[in-house]
Design a protein around this motif. Sequence first.
Motif: not given
Length: 117
Positions: A74, A113, A116
Amino acid sequence: MKRQYSLKKNEDFQNVFKHGKSVANRQFVVYQLVGDEKASIRFGLSVSKKIGNAVMRNRIKRLMKEILRELSPEMYQNRDIVIIARKPTADMDYYQMKKSLTHVMKVAKLFRKKSHV
Protein backbone atom coordinates in the motif's frame (compact mmCIF):
# COMPACT_ATOMS: atom_id res chain seq x y z
CA MET A 1 11.39 -9.21 3.63
CA LYS A 2 13.51 -10.18 0.64
CA ARG A 3 17.14 -9.15 0.46
CA GLN A 4 16.52 -6.96 -2.58
CA TYR A 5 14.12 -4.86 -0.51
CA SER A 6 16.56 -4.09 2.27
CA LEU A 7 19.25 -1.48 2.74
CA LYS A 8 22.46 -3.14 3.90
CA LYS A 9 25.39 -0.83 3.18
CA ASN A 10 26.40 2.00 5.46
CA GLU A 11 26.64 4.37 2.46
CA ASP A 12 22.96 3.67 1.63
CA PHE A 13 21.93 4.50 5.20
CA GLN A 14 24.09 7.65 5.22
CA ASN A 15 22.62 8.78 1.89
CA VAL A 16 19.08 8.50 3.30
CA PHE A 17 20.07 10.33 6.50
CA LYS A 18 21.84 13.12 4.61
CA HIS A 19 19.38 13.74 1.77
CA GLY A 20 16.09 12.34 3.09
CA LYS A 21 13.30 13.75 5.20
CA SER A 22 12.42 12.52 8.66
CA VAL A 23 9.26 12.13 10.73
CA ALA A 24 9.08 10.80 14.26
CA ASN A 25 6.80 9.81 17.09
CA ARG A 26 7.70 8.50 20.55
CA GLN A 27 8.48 4.98 19.30
CA PHE A 28 9.96 5.37 15.80
CA VAL A 29 11.91 7.72 13.55
CA VAL A 30 11.29 7.29 9.82
CA TYR A 31 13.65 8.71 7.20
CA GLN A 32 12.62 8.57 3.55
CA LEU A 33 14.40 9.37 0.34
CA VAL A 34 12.56 9.38 -2.99
CA GLY A 35 14.35 7.47 -5.74
CA ASP A 36 13.70 7.09 -9.44
CA GLU A 37 10.29 5.93 -10.65
CA LYS A 38 11.29 2.37 -11.59
CA ALA A 39 13.00 1.59 -8.28
CA SER A 40 11.33 -0.64 -5.73
CA ILE A 41 10.88 0.19 -2.07
CA ARG A 42 13.85 -0.60 0.19
CA PHE A 43 13.87 -0.66 3.99
CA GLY A 44 16.66 -0.27 6.50
CA LEU A 45 16.01 -1.09 10.14
CA SER A 46 18.01 0.18 13.09
CA VAL A 47 17.62 -0.88 16.72
CA SER A 48 20.14 0.56 19.16
CA LYS A 49 21.96 -1.43 21.84
CA LYS A 50 20.40 0.97 24.35
CA ILE A 51 17.04 -0.76 23.80
CA GLY A 52 18.11 -4.16 25.08
CA ASN A 53 20.16 -7.28 24.52
CA ALA A 54 20.49 -9.05 21.17
CA VAL A 55 17.39 -11.18 21.76
CA MET A 56 15.24 -8.09 22.37
CA ARG A 57 16.69 -6.18 19.41
CA ASN A 58 16.16 -9.11 17.04
CA ARG A 59 12.58 -9.56 18.28
CA ILE A 60 11.85 -5.90 17.54
CA LYS A 61 13.38 -6.22 14.05
CA ARG A 62 11.36 -9.38 13.31
CA LEU A 63 8.13 -7.61 14.30
CA MET A 64 9.04 -4.55 12.24
CA LYS A 65 9.81 -6.71 9.18
CA GLU A 66 6.47 -8.49 9.46
CA ILE A 67 4.59 -5.20 9.76
CA LEU A 68 6.45 -3.76 6.76
CA ARG A 69 5.73 -6.91 4.74
CA GLU A 70 2.00 -6.33 5.34
CA LEU A 71 2.05 -2.58 4.70
CA SER A 72 4.48 -2.32 1.77
CA PRO A 73 1.95 -3.12 -1.02
CA GLU A 74 0.00 0.00 0.00
CA MET A 75 3.07 2.26 0.01
CA TYR A 76 4.82 4.27 -2.67
CA GLN A 77 7.42 1.98 -4.25
CA ASN A 78 10.19 4.36 -5.30
CA ARG A 79 11.53 5.03 -1.79
CA ASP A 80 14.46 4.20 0.44
CA ILE A 81 13.19 4.14 4.02
CA VAL A 82 15.19 3.87 7.23
CA ILE A 83 13.26 3.14 10.42
CA ILE A 84 14.90 3.66 13.80
CA ALA A 85 13.26 2.08 16.83
CA ARG A 86 13.30 4.05 20.07
CA LYS A 87 13.33 2.81 23.67
CA PRO A 88 9.52 2.40 24.18
CA THR A 89 9.40 -0.30 21.47
CA ALA A 90 10.98 -2.77 23.91
CA ASP A 91 7.70 -2.96 25.86
CA MET A 92 5.34 -3.10 22.87
CA ASP A 93 3.51 -6.09 21.45
CA TYR A 94 2.83 -6.66 17.74
CA TYR A 95 -0.46 -4.72 17.59
CA GLN A 96 0.85 -1.69 19.48
CA MET A 97 3.92 -1.62 17.27
CA LYS A 98 1.82 -1.90 14.10
CA LYS A 99 -0.44 0.94 15.21
CA SER A 100 2.51 3.20 16.05
CA LEU A 101 4.45 2.40 12.88
CA THR A 102 1.36 2.89 10.71
CA HIS A 103 0.76 6.25 12.38
CA VAL A 104 4.27 7.56 11.79
CA MET A 105 4.18 6.32 8.19
CA LYS A 106 0.88 8.12 7.60
CA VAL A 107 2.43 11.32 8.92
CA ALA A 108 5.37 10.76 6.55
CA LYS A 109 2.84 10.36 3.69
CA LEU A 110 4.19 7.00 2.56
CA PHE A 111 0.82 5.44 1.70
CA ARG A 112 -0.70 5.70 -1.77
CA LYS A 113 -4.32 5.40 -0.64
CA LYS A 114 -6.03 7.90 1.62
CA SER A 115 -8.32 5.26 3.12
CA HIS A 116 -5.63 3.28 4.95
CA VAL A 117 -6.58 1.96 8.39
